[in-house]
Design a protein around this motif. Structure first.
Motif, mmCIF file in Angstrom:
data_model
loop_
_atom_site.group_PDB
_atom_site.id
_atom_site.type_symbol
_atom_site.label_atom_id
_atom_site.label_comp_id
_atom_site.label_asym_id
_atom_site.label_seq_id
_atom_site.Cartn_x
_atom_site.Cartn_y
_atom_site.Cartn_z
ATOM 1 N N ILE A 132 0.860 -1.196 0.000
ATOM 2 C CA ILE A 132 0.000 0.000 0.000
ATOM 3 C C ILE A 132 0.893 1.242 0.000
ATOM 4 O O ILE A 132 1.796 1.365 0.844
ATOM 5 C CB ILE A 132 -0.966 -0.027 1.205
ATOM 6 N N GLY A 187 -3.071 -4.046 17.338
ATOM 7 C CA GLY A 187 -3.709 -2.741 17.186
ATOM 8 C C GLY A 187 -4.601 -2.412 18.382
ATOM 9 O O GLY A 187 -4.586 -1.294 18.901
ATOM 10 N N GLU A 189 -4.480 -3.655 21.531
ATOM 11 C CA GLU A 189 -3.719 -3.422 22.770
ATOM 12 C C GLU A 189 -3.032 -2.064 22.733
ATOM 13 O O GLU A 189 -3.012 -1.339 23.726
ATOM 14 C CB GLU A 189 -2.686 -4.527 22.971
ATOM 15 N N ILE A 218 -8.729 1.475 12.716
ATOM 16 C CA ILE A 218 -9.330 1.141 11.419
ATOM 17 C C ILE A 218 -9.136 -0.343 11.124
ATOM 18 O O ILE A 218 -8.008 -0.854 11.198
ATOM 19 C CB ILE A 218 -8.671 1.984 10.292
ATOM 20 N N GLU A 219 -10.213 -1.028 10.790
ATOM 21 C CA GLU A 219 -10.149 -2.475 10.532
ATOM 22 C C GLU A 219 -10.946 -2.801 9.267
ATOM 23 O O GLU A 219 -12.076 -2.346 9.106
ATOM 24 C CB GLU A 219 -10.702 -3.231 11.757
ATOM 25 N N LEU A 221 -12.105 -5.788 8.326
ATOM 26 C CA LEU A 221 -13.170 -6.779 8.537
ATOM 27 C C LEU A 221 -14.356 -6.155 9.295
ATOM 28 O O LEU A 221 -14.236 -5.043 9.805
ATOM 29 C CB LEU A 221 -12.608 -7.970 9.336
ATOM 30 N N MET A 227 -10.025 -13.460 16.426
ATOM 31 C CA MET A 227 -9.714 -14.762 17.055
ATOM 32 C C MET A 227 -10.404 -14.951 18.414
ATOM 33 O O MET A 227 -10.329 -16.009 19.006
ATOM 34 C CB MET A 227 -8.197 -14.985 17.182
ATOM 35 N N ALA A 251 -13.381 -0.922 6.900
ATOM 36 C CA ALA A 251 -12.641 0.203 6.318
ATOM 37 C C ALA A 251 -11.252 -0.288 5.933
ATOM 38 O O ALA A 251 -10.489 -0.714 6.801
ATOM 39 C CB ALA A 251 -12.539 1.344 7.323
ATOM 40 N N MET A 252 -10.973 -0.291 4.659
ATOM 41 C CA MET A 252 -9.700 -0.824 4.147
ATOM 42 C C MET A 252 -8.809 0.350 3.728
ATOM 43 O O MET A 252 -9.182 1.112 2.828
ATOM 44 C CB MET A 252 -10.035 -1.720 2.950
ATOM 45 N N ALA A 285 -0.547 -1.949 12.036
ATOM 46 C CA ALA A 285 -0.495 -3.266 12.699
ATOM 47 C C ALA A 285 -1.389 -4.251 11.947
ATOM 48 O O ALA A 285 -2.392 -4.726 12.487
ATOM 49 C CB ALA A 285 -0.934 -3.130 14.149
ATOM 50 N N THR A 286 -1.016 -4.535 10.689
ATOM 51 C CA THR A 286 -1.885 -5.402 9.884
ATOM 52 C C THR A 286 -1.337 -6.819 9.718
ATOM 53 O O THR A 286 -1.664 -7.506 8.761
ATOM 54 C CB THR A 286 -2.145 -4.788 8.495
ATOM 55 N N LEU A 412 -5.328 -13.924 25.343
ATOM 56 C CA LEU A 412 -5.453 -12.840 26.332
ATOM 57 C C LEU A 412 -5.122 -11.533 25.643
ATOM 58 O O LEU A 412 -4.193 -11.476 24.845
ATOM 59 C CB LEU A 412 -4.382 -13.032 27.401
ATOM 60 N N ALA A 413 -5.868 -10.474 25.945
ATOM 61 C CA ALA A 413 -5.469 -9.172 25.392
ATOM 62 C C ALA A 413 -5.890 -8.058 26.339
ATOM 63 O O ALA A 413 -6.967 -8.125 26.956
ATOM 64 C CB ALA A 413 -6.086 -8.961 24.013
ATOM 65 N N TYR A 446 1.073 -12.668 32.540
ATOM 66 C CA TYR A 446 2.231 -12.185 31.788
ATOM 67 C C TYR A 446 3.448 -12.020 32.675
ATOM 68 O O TYR A 446 4.578 -12.238 32.232
ATOM 69 C CB TYR A 446 1.889 -10.884 31.048
HETATM 70 P P1 NAD Z 1 -3.458 -9.714 12.794
HETATM 71 O O1 NAD Z 1 -3.072 -10.410 11.555
HETATM 72 O O2 NAD Z 1 -3.993 -10.507 13.921
HETATM 73 O O3 NAD Z 1 -4.501 -8.560 12.501
HETATM 74 C C1 NAD Z 1 -4.303 -7.630 11.464
HETATM 75 C C2 NAD Z 1 -5.631 -7.001 11.113
HETATM 76 O O4 NAD Z 1 -5.393 -5.963 10.153
HETATM 77 C C3 NAD Z 1 -6.611 -7.978 10.479
HETATM 78 O O5 NAD Z 1 -7.782 -8.026 11.267
HETATM 79 C C4 NAD Z 1 -6.848 -7.400 9.078
HETATM 80 O O6 NAD Z 1 -8.195 -7.537 8.663
HETATM 81 C C5 NAD Z 1 -6.481 -5.952 9.257
HETATM 82 N N1 NAD Z 1 -6.047 -5.295 8.014
HETATM 83 C C6 NAD Z 1 -5.195 -5.778 7.086
HETATM 84 N N2 NAD Z 1 -5.028 -4.890 6.087
HETATM 85 C C7 NAD Z 1 -5.777 -3.804 6.384
HETATM 86 C C8 NAD Z 1 -6.002 -2.560 5.737
HETATM 87 N N3 NAD Z 1 -5.405 -2.237 4.598
HETATM 88 N N4 NAD Z 1 -6.839 -1.680 6.325
HETATM 89 C C9 NAD Z 1 -7.442 -1.979 7.500
HETATM 90 N N5 NAD Z 1 -7.259 -3.142 8.150
HETATM 91 C C10 NAD Z 1 -6.430 -4.060 7.615
HETATM 92 O O7 NAD Z 1 -2.125 -8.902 13.248
HETATM 93 P P2 NAD Z 1 -1.538 -8.578 14.682
HETATM 94 O O8 NAD Z 1 -2.531 -7.968 15.551
HETATM 95 O O9 NAD Z 1 -0.275 -7.840 14.437
HETATM 96 O O10 NAD Z 1 -1.164 -10.010 15.246
HETATM 97 C C11 NAD Z 1 -0.210 -10.848 14.602
HETATM 98 C C12 NAD Z 1 -0.150 -12.197 15.311
HETATM 99 O O11 NAD Z 1 0.353 -12.009 16.635
HETATM 100 C C13 NAD Z 1 -1.518 -12.850 15.459
HETATM 101 O O12 NAD Z 1 -1.383 -14.224 15.323
HETATM 102 C C14 NAD Z 1 -1.923 -12.506 16.861
HETATM 103 O O13 NAD Z 1 -2.758 -13.485 17.439
HETATM 104 C C15 NAD Z 1 -0.588 -12.452 17.589
HETATM 105 N N6 NAD Z 1 -0.703 -11.483 18.709
HETATM 106 C C16 NAD Z 1 -1.322 -11.926 19.844
HETATM 107 C C17 NAD Z 1 -1.505 -11.027 20.889
HETATM 108 C C18 NAD Z 1 -2.216 -11.498 22.121
HETATM 109 O O14 NAD Z 1 -2.517 -12.674 22.234
HETATM 110 N N7 NAD Z 1 -2.499 -10.628 23.068
HETATM 111 C C19 NAD Z 1 -1.062 -9.700 20.791
HETATM 112 C C20 NAD Z 1 -0.460 -9.287 19.593
HETATM 113 C C21 NAD Z 1 -0.293 -10.202 18.551
#
Ligand code: NAD
Ligand code: FAD
Length: 476
Positions: A132, A187, A189, A218-219, A221, A227, A251-252, A285-286, A412-413, A446
């Motif tokens: 992007i 995103g 947290e 902004i998400e 989905l 999850m 919102a993409m 954070a995508t 957990l978050a 944690y």
């Molecule tokens: P993720 O892949 O879980 O989420 C990214 C989100 O960004 C998705 O929901 C997606 O739909 C969205 N997205 C993608 N492109 C976009 C766009 N152009 N515009 C708007 N939205 C868009 O990423 P993450 O949160 O960084 O997590 C990565 C991994 O690390 C995952 O497996 C997650 O479970 C793990 N993690 C876990 C924890 C926890 O357990 N507390 C915390 C952080 C990360």
């Protein structure tokens, strides 16, 4: 010539790439006396990622969640070599890795080669940007310590510029608009931590800017935290509303400039429109993308021609289509989510596998030697036969290695204002909970998971310090 580390020619050389969740879990349990172990990573420390979002606001100081890898390796039975370098090429055919020192200080040698007999790849993933435009140039990411430091500096930079004399009102609004793209746990947290920082500290120190501070998530989905269970998604969305964190779902983001984000929003009627959102800080954070060194390796292995998300591994974590290469964590595709929980269980599994393999070889040699002894000294045949039988029994037991099986402990978050959400496995069932008690559970879970007692003490002290004195708002 490397005088400190003379590899034992009788042992195989095991090279481990990375010092993250997967590799460190392996190193923790591996009996290093069985192999010549070499660890290669551009990061000479392990990072406890679950508390990284707290470092962006200074709620936790970054060194509290780092553990130097040399400290970890110091306690191993046999010495382990560590090179601070990036693996830039893995030559699977010739079993050689090219490594490069990409740090600021380099000696006369900055690139060299390391041969291996066995290789474990645990290099993690990089940040997905989907190509992007503007994302790489203008956003902050949240994966590593320098990312958290950059965010912490930028938050205060935006705040101080917003408080600058004669700043026009619309510019104050822009500077204080903190936009987070991606409604996964990272995103969510971060948005929660940011709101806490503002409510608990910044707004008290600079009250005149308080009404303009805004966080938008902004998400793409229809909801955040896909999850988690529906009940906890609703709870998070409700809490964010109370905390005045705006969630824009469906919102993409399609384009980023130095001051704005452009997103395509799908309305309830299915109609799409492009909106432009001005921002001061943008955190991207995508999720994950495949690292270049892994892409290059994939291109060398015909069996991996359809792998897009990482190295496809079998149930023993062997990279399919290769010999003597295993992969763990975010760079491996084993059918599980890319989480620390999965990576550390995979690392632990490989340690047991390798310890077993070494023990198997040892027992086979023992049996061979005893059998030769049996032929030579028929006098104590009964005793030797018993020893052989016992060795064979042990061998049968350890040779029967079960494939890797992931056991999910739960998710957990932290979602801000001393609330957390948890989907936890409990006595074969699932418990979903959200709120202040869950927050205490989140904190204790944690804290207990931190790498070392030193980390635990430092994190606990940071929490106390934050409560007593507030977060440090100095901009570095
Ligand atoms: P993720 O892949 O879980 O989420 C990214 C989100 O960004 C998705 O929901 C997606 O739909 C969205 N997205 C993608 N492109 C976009 C766009 N152009 N515009 C708007 N939205 C868009 O990423 P993450 O949160 O960084 O997590 C990565 C991994 O690390 C995952 O497996 C997650 O479970 C793990 N993690 C876990 C924890 C926890 O357990 N507390 C915390 C952080 C990360
Ligand atoms: P990493 O831990 O990322 O480690 C990769 C290692 O490889 C690093 O040492 C890196 O320096 C090194 N490396 C990189 N490139 C090279 C190269 N070319 N050569 C050699 N070495 C290289 N998961 C959870 O289960 N629970 C959580 O609460 C949680 N919270 C998270 C919070 C944040 C902010 C983030 C970003 C992630 C979180 N995760 C969480 C996900 C979790 O951190 C990852 O799934 C986990 O780190 C993956 O482990 P890994 O060993 O594959 O990679």
């Amino acid at each position: 010539p490397d005088e400190q580390f003379e590899p034992d020619p009788k042992k195989k050389t095991l090279v481990v790439l990375g010092t993250g969740w997967g590799s460190v879990a392996l190193l923790k349990k591996l009996d290093t006396s069985n192999y010549n172990v070499i660890v290669i990573s551009p990061r000479n420390y392990f990072l406890f990622t679950p508390l990284l979002p707290s470092c962006t606001t200074g709620n936790i100081e970054h060194r509290s969640i780092m553990e130097p890898v040399r400290q970890i390796l110091r306690h191993k039975k046999a010495s382990v070599k560590f090179y601070e370098a990036e693996a830039t090429k893995i030559d699977a055919e010739n079993k050689v890795i090219t490594i490069t020192d990409n740090s600021e200080v380099q000696g006369a040698t900055a690139t060299t080669q390391v041969p291996y007999d066995m290789l474990v790849i645990g290099v993690g993933a990089e940040n997905a940007t989907f190509g992007i435009p503007g994302v790489r140039e203008h956003s902050c990411f949240l994966k590593e310590i320098p990312d958290a430091q950059a965010i912490r500096t930028k938050i205060m930079d935006c705040v101080e510029s917003a408080a600058f004399k004669d700043q026009p009102e619309d510019e104050v609004s822009r500077l204080l608009h903190m936009v987070v793209v991606g409604g996964g746990p990272t995103g969510v947290e971060f948005a929660g931590e940011l709101r806490d920082f503002f409510d608990e500290d910044i707004s008290k120190l600079i009250p005149e800017i308080a009404p303009k501070f805004k966080v938008t998530l902004i998400e793409a989905l229809p909801n955040v935290l896909p999850m988690f269970s529906k009940q906890l998604i609703d709870y998070t969305e409700k809490t964010f509303k109370e905390e005045q964190i705006e969630i824009k779902t469906k919102a993409m983001v399609k384009k980023v400039t130095d001051k704005t984000v452009e997103a395509e929003v799908t309305g309830p009627d299915g109609k799409k429109e492009i909106i432009t959102i001005p921002y001061g800080l943008l955190v991207w954070a995508t999720g994950n993308a495949v690292r270049p060194v892994i892409k290059d390796l994939l291109s060398q292995i015909p069996a991996q021609k359809d792998s897009r998300r990482g190295l496809a591994v079998n149930e023993y974590l062997v990279v399919q289509g290769t010999r003597d290469i295993w992969a763990v964590g975010d760079c491996a595709v084993a059918g599980y989510a890319p989480t620390a929980q999965v990576a550390s269980q995979e690392g632990g599994f490989l340690a047991r596998l390798f310890n077993n393999m070494a023990k198997t070889e040892e027992l086979e040699t023992q049996i061979r030697e005893l059998s030769t002894g049996l032929n030579l000294k028929p006098g104590n045949a009964a005793e030797v036969a018993t020893q052989i039988e016992s060795a064979e029994r042990q061998l049968r037991r350890i040779k029967d290695v079960k494939p890797f099986h992931y056991s999910h402990q739960g998710s957990l978050a932290y979602i801000g204002s001393e609330r957390a959400v948890a989907d936890v496995s409990w006595f074969n069932g699932n418990v979903a909970s959200g709120g202040k008690l869950t927050y205490l559970f989140w904190r204790s879970a944690y804290l207990s998971m931190c790498f070392s007692t030193r980390n635990r003490v430092l994190v606990a002290l940071d929490w106390v310090k934050g409560k007593v004195y507030g977060r440090d708002v100095s901009r570095l």
